[in-house]
Design an enzyme around this catalytic site. Structure first.
Site, PDB file in Angstrom:
ATOM      1  N   VAL A 167     127.777-126.455  25.351  1.00  0.00           N
ATOM      2  CA  VAL A 167     127.781-127.057  24.165  1.00  0.00           C
ATOM      3  C   VAL A 167     129.439-126.710  24.387  1.00  0.00           C
ATOM      4  O   VAL A 167     129.489-127.191  23.605  1.00  0.00           O
ATOM      5  CB  VAL A 167     126.703-125.818  23.100  1.00  0.00           C
ATOM      6  CG1 VAL A 167     127.112-125.858  21.916  1.00  0.00           C
ATOM      7  CG2 VAL A 167     125.020-125.807  22.695  1.00  0.00           C
ATOM      8  N   HIS A 168     130.114-126.140  24.809  1.00  0.00           N
ATOM      9  CA  HIS A 168     130.994-125.578  24.337  1.00  0.00           C
ATOM     10  C   HIS A 168     131.686-126.959  24.816  1.00  0.00           C
ATOM     11  O   HIS A 168     133.418-127.135  24.484  1.00  0.00           O
ATOM     12  CB  HIS A 168     131.859-124.624  25.698  1.00  0.00           C
ATOM     13  CG  HIS A 168     131.722-123.300  24.710  1.00  0.00           C
ATOM     14  ND1 HIS A 168     130.378-122.284  24.698  1.00  0.00           N
ATOM     15  CD2 HIS A 168     132.294-122.021  23.951  1.00  0.00           C
ATOM     16  CE1 HIS A 168     130.329-121.479  23.912  1.00  0.00           C
ATOM     17  NE2 HIS A 168     131.860-121.292  23.263  1.00  0.00           N
TER      18      HIS A 168
END
Length: 569
Positions: free
Chosen positions: A505-506
């Site tokens: 996600v990052h």
């Protein structure tokens, strides 16, 4: 004594076992009583359930304040309160210095304000309309759960598939639209972070209510069996099906004992008695088959089913203080809208609430939110934007070779060290101290433990737990615990899956910002695992000061190195 009794009457304790799929939660208004109950449950778990995979103690919702909030007595009486004052005084002096330099060099205290123009000059109303459409579209999850509660769908059939497919389409569509509109990084950061928040809220709402829908279906099935039992005429002969279980009629009369109850009852969410191996499933099959039952068996069966239905009713009630709010009564539009506005990412049927709203406090925190955002813009404009634009100019306009740009890499890192650290601190403060407290006050949400004392972290896993508790709680329940219960992973494997998802996600956020995949942030996120393991070795274990120094060095250097890598390469 009278004061103690008056205070005790205000305690509200709610304990909820979410079963194999979602875990176990409890809430209590009083912090001291909360710790006593938590310790008791943990001790009971160690004695009663051993190493069972389905027993987790992950969430506690109670009335409390954030560390830096003026309503927190501990914060106001902190011996370090003067440093907090000094920090904001330094921020004020820094702004004065920047304004003076802007006036000297450009004739305006605001300077060129390129970042502010990026935020408001292009597609601002399109951005707001997109965000509004995102929020409205999350109501699909509410409609899906209503359909399941009304019997049009089942969660273990098409329900969870529709929910999962929708979550993927929802996220992909918003990210695609941000690329299509070619939004600047200011718009992209806002919309992508918000889509992740809405994604987690939808997931928690859908999968928690989906689990409760299975519990509700089991309760209805048992109600049917109870009705069939009441219409049966007792016979003189016993059912031969009971010979396949150790539970005789006499044993079933002792079903109120904890040991026998665990043996007789099946999973709270199971709705397939034909494949369930519990004794209550055997009873249900015997009733369905019309097997002959004598009076003692009918009485024992009735008692067992009524006991399980009581347990299921408590499960459906969850954290609510009233049966009228239990599932499926919680599936109302007002409850969904309320959930969408709450500053938490883990859905519960009910949360502890404040009695009223302090609108002066709302105004104070709202002003602080706008003020800190303004400070962030000024600091970025003065110290970060020039260095970033120069790196972009060398790479994209002048076509400077990579080897030459690498020689500038250390200087780019050093230029952004202090401003990026300051921006990190301000961004954290504006979200977790100001914005979330505004939402909490408006919604009367009482549990404001949005963060812990992460600045005292001695390891990266401690930092991951404390700096962003809403996301940590979401990952704990819906990734870590669900991986163990649904996928049968070990705790170590579940930890890796949780960090892996967080890293993906990052890196996706970096892809949206820089329009390229490099994997730098992905690698840094996963590097927290060996670093956390290192903190438990002889080298660092018990050396809190050294661990805290290493933590702050990583937080100080990491963002500037990461940003420089994406800009140079």
């Amino acid at each position: 004594m009278e004061a103690h009794e008056a205070q005790s009457k205000s305690f509200q304790v709610v304990i909820q076992d979410l079963g194999e799929q979602e875990g176990h939660t409890f809430s209590v208004d009083d912090p001291e009583l909360r710790e006593i109950i938590k310790a008791g449950i943990d001790r009971a778990a160690g004695k009663g359930y051993g190493k069972g995979r389905s027993r987790f103690r992950d969430l506690v919702f109670t009335r409390q304040f954030t560390t830096f909030d003026r309503q927190n007595p501990r914060g106001a009486q902190s011996p370090f309160h003067g440093f907090f004052t000094l920090f904001w005084l330094a921020m004020a002096l820094l702004l004065v210095k920047i304004a003076a330099l802007n006036w000297k060099n450009q004739g305006s205290v605001f300077g060129r304000a390129e970042i502010l123009h990026l935020m408001i000059d292009r597609d601002l109303f399109v951005l707001l309309a997109t965000d509004g459409a995102m929020c409205l579209s999350t109501s699909l999850g509410f409609l899906l759960q209503k359909s399941i509660a009304n019997g049009y769908l089942t969660w273990d059939g098409w329900g969870w598939i529709i929910q999962s497919v929708w979550q993927v389409l929802f996220t992909a569509t918003v990210i695609w639209f941000s690329f299509y509109r070619e939004w600047p990084w200011t718009h992209t950061v806002f919309i992508v972070l918000h889509v992740f928040v809405l994604l987690m809220k939808q997931h928690s709402y859908g999968f928690t209510n989906g689990y409760l829908s299975r519990v509700f279906r089991r309760k209805k099935l048992l109600q049917e069996k109870l009705g069939q039992l009441e219409s049966l005429e007792p016979t003189k002969s016993s059912s031969p099906l009971l010979s396949r279980t150790s539970a005789s009629g006499a044993d079933l009369r002792r079903v109120d004992t904890p040991r026998h109850r665990r043996r007789s009852m099946g999973p709270k969410f199971s709705t397939d008695f034909s494949s369930e191996g519990s004794e209550i499933a055997l009873m249900a099959n015997a009733i369905e088959a019309g097997s002959p039952l004598d009076a003692s068996q009918i009485q024992a069966f009735t008692r067992v089913i009524e006991t399980e239905m009581t347990i299921l009713n408590e499960e459906l009630r969850g954290t609510s203080t009233s049966p009228q709010k239990a599932y499926p009564h919680n599936l109302t539009l007002s409850d969904f809208v309320d959930w969408a506005c709450l500053p938490t990412l883990v859905y519960e049927v009910e949360y502890p609430r404040q009695p009223d709203i302090n609108w002066y406090y709302v105004a104070e925190k709202s002003a602080a939110t706008l003020g800190v955002i303004w400070i962030m813009i000024i600091v970025s404009q003065a110290y970060i934007y020039p260095a970033v634009m120069e790196a972009v100019r060398q790479r994209d306009v002048l076509g400077v070779p990579l080897e030459t740009r690498w020689r500038e890499f250390p200087w780019l890192v050093s230029d952004m060290l202090f401003p990026l650290l300051l921006e990190q601190l301000l961004a954290w403060y504006v979200i977790w101290e100001c914005l979330l407290n505004v939402l909490a006050e408006v919604t009367r949400f009482a549990d404001r433990s949005f963060y812990g004392e992460w600045w005292n972290s001695t390891s990266w896993d401690q930092y991951a737990r404390d700096w962003n508790r809403p996301v940590h709680h979401f990952l704990l329940r819906h990734v870590y615990h669900s991986s163990i219960s649904a996928l049968r992973l070990s705790r170590l494997q579940a930890t890796f899956v949780t960090f892996l998802l967080s890293a993906v996600v990052h890196e996706l956020l970096m892809f949206c910002l820089f329009k390229k995949v490099r994997g730098y942030l992905f690698a840094m996120q996963l590097a927290q695992l060996p670093l956390a393991a290192l903190s438990r070795t002889r080298l660092l274990k018990g050396r809190d000061t050294l661990g805290n120094v290493i933590f702050w060095l990583g937080l100080f250097i990491g963002p500037s190195v990461l940003t420089a890598l994406y800009l140079v390469v």
